[in-house]
Design an enzyme around this catalytic site. Structure first.
Site, PDB file in Angstrom:
ATOM      1  N   SER A 186      -6.747  -2.958   5.067  1.00 20.29           N
ATOM      2  CA  SER A 186      -7.087  -1.717   4.368  1.00 20.29           C
ATOM      3  C   SER A 186      -8.539  -1.319   4.630  1.00 20.29           C
ATOM      4  O   SER A 186      -8.940  -1.137   5.780  1.00 20.29           O
ATOM      5  CB  SER A 186      -6.772  -1.872   2.884  1.00 20.29           C
ATOM      6  N   HIS A 227       1.819  -0.437   1.262  1.00 18.43           N
ATOM      7  CA  HIS A 227       0.403  -0.733   1.418  1.00 18.43           C
ATOM      8  C   HIS A 227      -0.028  -1.888   0.506  1.00 18.43           C
ATOM      9  O   HIS A 227       0.314  -1.925  -0.670  1.00 18.43           O
ATOM     10  CB  HIS A 227      -0.459   0.493   1.090  1.00 18.43           C
ATOM     11  N   ASP A 233       3.344   3.992   3.239  1.00 18.14           N
ATOM     12  CA  ASP A 233       1.886   3.877   3.143  1.00 18.14           C
ATOM     13  C   ASP A 233       1.245   5.151   3.699  1.00 18.14           C
ATOM     14  O   ASP A 233       1.546   5.546   4.829  1.00 18.14           O
ATOM     15  CB  ASP A 233       1.434   2.658   3.960  1.00 18.14           C
TER      16      ASP A 233
END
Length: 362
Positions: A145, A332, A302
């Site tokens: 991320s 995600h 995501d």
């Protein structure tokens, strides 16, 4: 309106913080053989995970790992990342360096980038690698991320540093956030209200990272900051044209959102929106050509899916060997959810795939 927006975001971050703190009380699941030490690399705190030495080997592989959390949450010390790094150290028989970079609101861009860069460059010094018995030719930089964002940006920076004698052999990016140019890619449109990371939360992470104003959020949502009349954005448009960079299976029937007239003052107020140290997907081809062999993991559910897919395509076009590891049924953040009571199959599946690639390529 802005108050409601702020309260929604505050609630979301409070819930995430609560979950992180709750998981932090859970027991570690890896073996007790991994030696864990906290150190300081050029002023930056790191946590180092070392597997026991084996008689028949002299040097180990290594991964510099950068945790996610929107540049604002989590830590190398929380159990979620502690467990991931222990399992990586154990599975790969590798030294894992987890970087404890400073977070929003204590610092904003570019300080997180500088922290990771400083710690990584310190580790890449021959005498430091020797201290940890690490093979200089077998080092990866990786993150998930926002950590994937920092890993990609730092990897680009290292590739251009002529004074470095040792550079990463690989980069491995887990559902990375790579651009703030277009918040209407097909994955942003498809997953606009997807739990864990809805679009408004991702946009506000960006605003916080840049120490910007929440009043700009609506303009960012509709791509006013990169409208056709925003001169500074024009030169980057070709580097992020999802109609040409995404396969049709990802484009589906979504249409681009390109404003004819926008707000050039947004870029004046937040120039970092077009700074490649924050948005690695906008890097020029000359930089992309210098990148090492790359792994990018993406999840269908995501908003950031297309960031990773587009980066994979641009790297591929630049001649870099890329593995795009896409998971149709995952979301995600799933890779760190591998411990009861959130031992999701999506977490185990993605983590195993990621570690397998590292094991085969590092």
């Amino acid at each position: 309106c802005h108050l409601i927006h702020y309260l929604r975001l505050s609630h979301h971050l409070t819930v995430l913080n609560y979950l992180i703190c709750t998981f932090d009380k859970l027991k570690s699941v890896s073996s007790e053989d991994i030696k864990i030490t906290d150190a300081v690399f050029d002023g930056v705190e790191v946590r180092v995970f070392e597997p026991p030495a084996k008689r028949d080997e002299s040097l180990k592989r290594s991964v510099v790992y950068i945790h996610g959390g929107g540049w604002a949450l989590a830590s190398a010390r929380t159990s979620l990342y502690n467990n991931l790094c222990r399992i990586m150290a154990e599975s790969l028989n590798a030294v894992i360096v987890s970087v404890e970079y400073r977070l929003v609101p204590e610092v904003c861009f570019p300080e997180q980038f500088h922290d990771v860069l400083r710690a990584t460059k310190h580790f890449l010094q021959p005498d430091v690698l020797a201290e940890y018995s690490v093979d200089p030719s077998r080092i990866a930089i990786s993150g998930d991320s926002a950590g994937g964002n920092l890993a990609a940006a730092v990897c680009q920076q290292l590739s251009k540093d002529e004074h470095l004698t040792i550079r990463p052999k690989l980069q491995a990016l887990i559902y990375p956030v790579l651009q703030a140019f277009d918040f209407n890619t097909p994955s942003y449109q498809q997953n606009v209200n997807m739990p864990v990371l809805p679009r408004y939360v991702m946009i506000n992470y960006w605003i916080d990272y840049f120490n910007g104003n929440y009043d700009l959020a609506h303009s960012l949502v509709i791509n006013n900051h990169t409208a056709l009349d925003v001169g500074r954005a024009l030169s980057f448009r070709g580097r992020l044209n999802w109609t040409s960079l995404l396969p049709s299976s990802f484009k589906k029937n979504y249409k681009p959102v390109i404003q004819t007239t926008g707000k050039a003052e947004i870029i004046q107020e937040i120039p970092a929106l077009l700074d490649v140290r924050a948005v690695p997907l906008l890097a020029e081809n000359e930089t992309l050509q210098l990148q090492p062999k790359t792994y990018i993991l993406t999840c269908e559910n995501d908003v950031l899916r297309d960031d990773g897919v587009m980066y994979a395509k641009r790297l591929e076009n630049a001649g870099v060997e890329v593995t795009l590891d896409h998971f149709d049924d995952c979301f995600h953040g799933c890779m760190i959810f591998t411990i009861w009571p959130t031992d999701f199959s999506a977490g185990i599946q993605t983590r195993n795939s990621y570690i397998k690639w590292l094991d085969e390529n590092l």
